[in-house]
Enzyme design. Sequence first.
Site, PDB file in Angstrom:
ATOM      1  N   TYR A  54     -17.881  18.266   0.203  1.00  0.00           N
ATOM      2  CA  TYR A  54     -17.208  19.236   1.089  1.00  0.00           C
ATOM      3  C   TYR A  54     -16.461  20.338   0.338  1.00  0.00           C
ATOM      4  O   TYR A  54     -16.284  20.266  -0.858  1.00  0.00           O
ATOM      5  CB  TYR A  54     -16.364  18.583   2.173  1.00  0.00           C
ATOM      6  CG  TYR A  54     -15.281  17.601   1.845  1.00  0.00           C
ATOM      7  CD1 TYR A  54     -14.625  17.561   0.637  1.00  0.00           C
ATOM      8  CD2 TYR A  54     -14.876  16.689   2.834  1.00  0.00           C
ATOM      9  CE1 TYR A  54     -13.616  16.653   0.406  1.00  0.00           C
ATOM     10  CE2 TYR A  54     -13.864  15.778   2.608  1.00  0.00           C
ATOM     11  CZ  TYR A  54     -13.230  15.764   1.396  1.00  0.00           C
ATOM     12  OH  TYR A  54     -12.235  14.880   1.172  1.00  0.00           O
ATOM     13  N   GLU A  55     -16.084  21.331   1.137  1.00  0.00           N
ATOM     14  CA  GLU A  55     -15.490  22.580   0.628  1.00  0.00           C
ATOM     15  C   GLU A  55     -16.377  23.225  -0.452  1.00  0.00           C
ATOM     16  O   GLU A  55     -15.908  23.740  -1.464  1.00  0.00           O
ATOM     17  CB  GLU A  55     -14.042  22.354   0.182  1.00  0.00           C
ATOM     18  CG  GLU A  55     -13.224  21.869   1.380  1.00  0.00           C
ATOM     19  CD  GLU A  55     -11.743  22.062   1.310  1.00  0.00           C
ATOM     20  OE1 GLU A  55     -11.306  22.970   0.582  1.00  0.00           O
ATOM     21  OE2 GLU A  55     -11.034  21.308   1.981  1.00  0.00           O
ATOM     22  N   GLY A  56     -17.671  23.138  -0.175  1.00  0.00           N
ATOM     23  CA  GLY A  56     -18.680  23.653  -1.091  1.00  0.00           C
ATOM     24  C   GLY A  56     -19.208  22.514  -1.942  1.00  0.00           C
ATOM     25  O   GLY A  56     -18.458  21.904  -2.702  1.00  0.00           O
TER      26      GLY A  56
END
Length: 379
Positions: free
Chosen positions: A362-364
Amino acid sequence: MNFEFTKEQELVIQTAREFAETELKPIAAECDLKGTFPMDQYMQMSDMGLIGLPFSTQYGGAGGDYLSYILAVEEISKVDASVGISYSVQTSLCMGAINTYGTEAQKQKYLSALCSQRKIGSFGLTEPNAGTDASGVQTVAVKDGDHYVLNGQKCFITNSPIADIFVIFATIDRNLGTKGITAFIVEKEYEGVSIGKIEDKMGIRASQVGEIILKDCRVPAENMMGKEGRGFGIAMATLDGGRIGVAAQALGIAEGAIDETVKYMKERKQFGKPIYKFQYLAFRMADLKARVEQARYLVYKAAMDKQLGKPYAESAAIAKMVASDCAMYVTTHCVQMLGGYGFIKDYPVERMMRDSKITQIYEGTNEVQRMIISGAMFR
Ligand code: CAA
């Protein structure tokens, strides 16, 4: 270079550590098993000023520095990574966006509520067709007098089932790509906001992740953040900060797993002696410790870059990539050290290994982090 924490930072570490040990540790396994969020404990974090830690006292924050907040995420995540990510998403993404891009009136209303009125924040960017390619946002915002009418669906949104305030990204024109994306502050109470499917996850099971459905949701125009079409930059820059939070979460998980494994290795006897007396196993722990220390300095470096007002997109991407890979590696080895006991739920390393996986996603994803790092190298 100064490698000393300030007195205030030491105090934050001690406060967050004691809170995590006394309030979160006893319930972390049960919350994980049942997929329930420890709301009372999270509200205590709000009352203690941890949630508003890096924001100005003018908005009900604690006026702490950014590294202090990152240290708090790390301490909480050593014990409970689910609470760690709820805290990080609320602080870095939702409050971070409002603090940086909100108008004075938006900050007075929403940042204050999130800092000191026990409100929970969330960040709605991802959609079924806009994951790694965040520019693919399909949620539309149509201007109608002094409102925007939002229609669309967000997915995999951390905190959405428990949030009061959302930062939502919608496009004013799907043909404009990144140039159409616009940021809005949306309240849970607005008509047309509902929560869809709540996800049943491999790890961070106590954190609440779900869909946000927007159906003819009328948002006052005064709730737009920045200008029309500037939302993509807001999302990207906010995520740069968020990634430092995820990196701190991953660092905390790795440290928590090492603490638990060292304890086990001192107690567990095989062939007539505690297993840490087998040099092969002790050396493996030394290797894990060295990896964690490498990750630690990258995480603190990224936090200090942000704190000192330096560019931090690249250092945040490096910290997130290295710390999350470290957490996955370390927890996998810690499970191995505990043998059969590592594979069952009586010991927390099993949960920590499951919790680690998402930090690489997550978050890239870590592939996105490589895009950012290599993009900066070959610009
Ligand atoms: N800060 C400010 N602006 C930025 C920026 C940054 N870090 N990165 C890009 N931009 C701007 C660019 O300058 C460019 O602006 P102009 O058009 O004016 O020149 C614009 O944004 C487009 O930039 P790119 O062409 O580089 O964008 P792209 O479409 O190629 O995307 C990407 C690049 C890095 C892959 C990006 O889409 C990305 O980060 N994807 C991952 C998304 C992500 O992290 N999602 C996480 C969801 S939230 C979450 O996970 C929270 C949770 O629940 C835990």
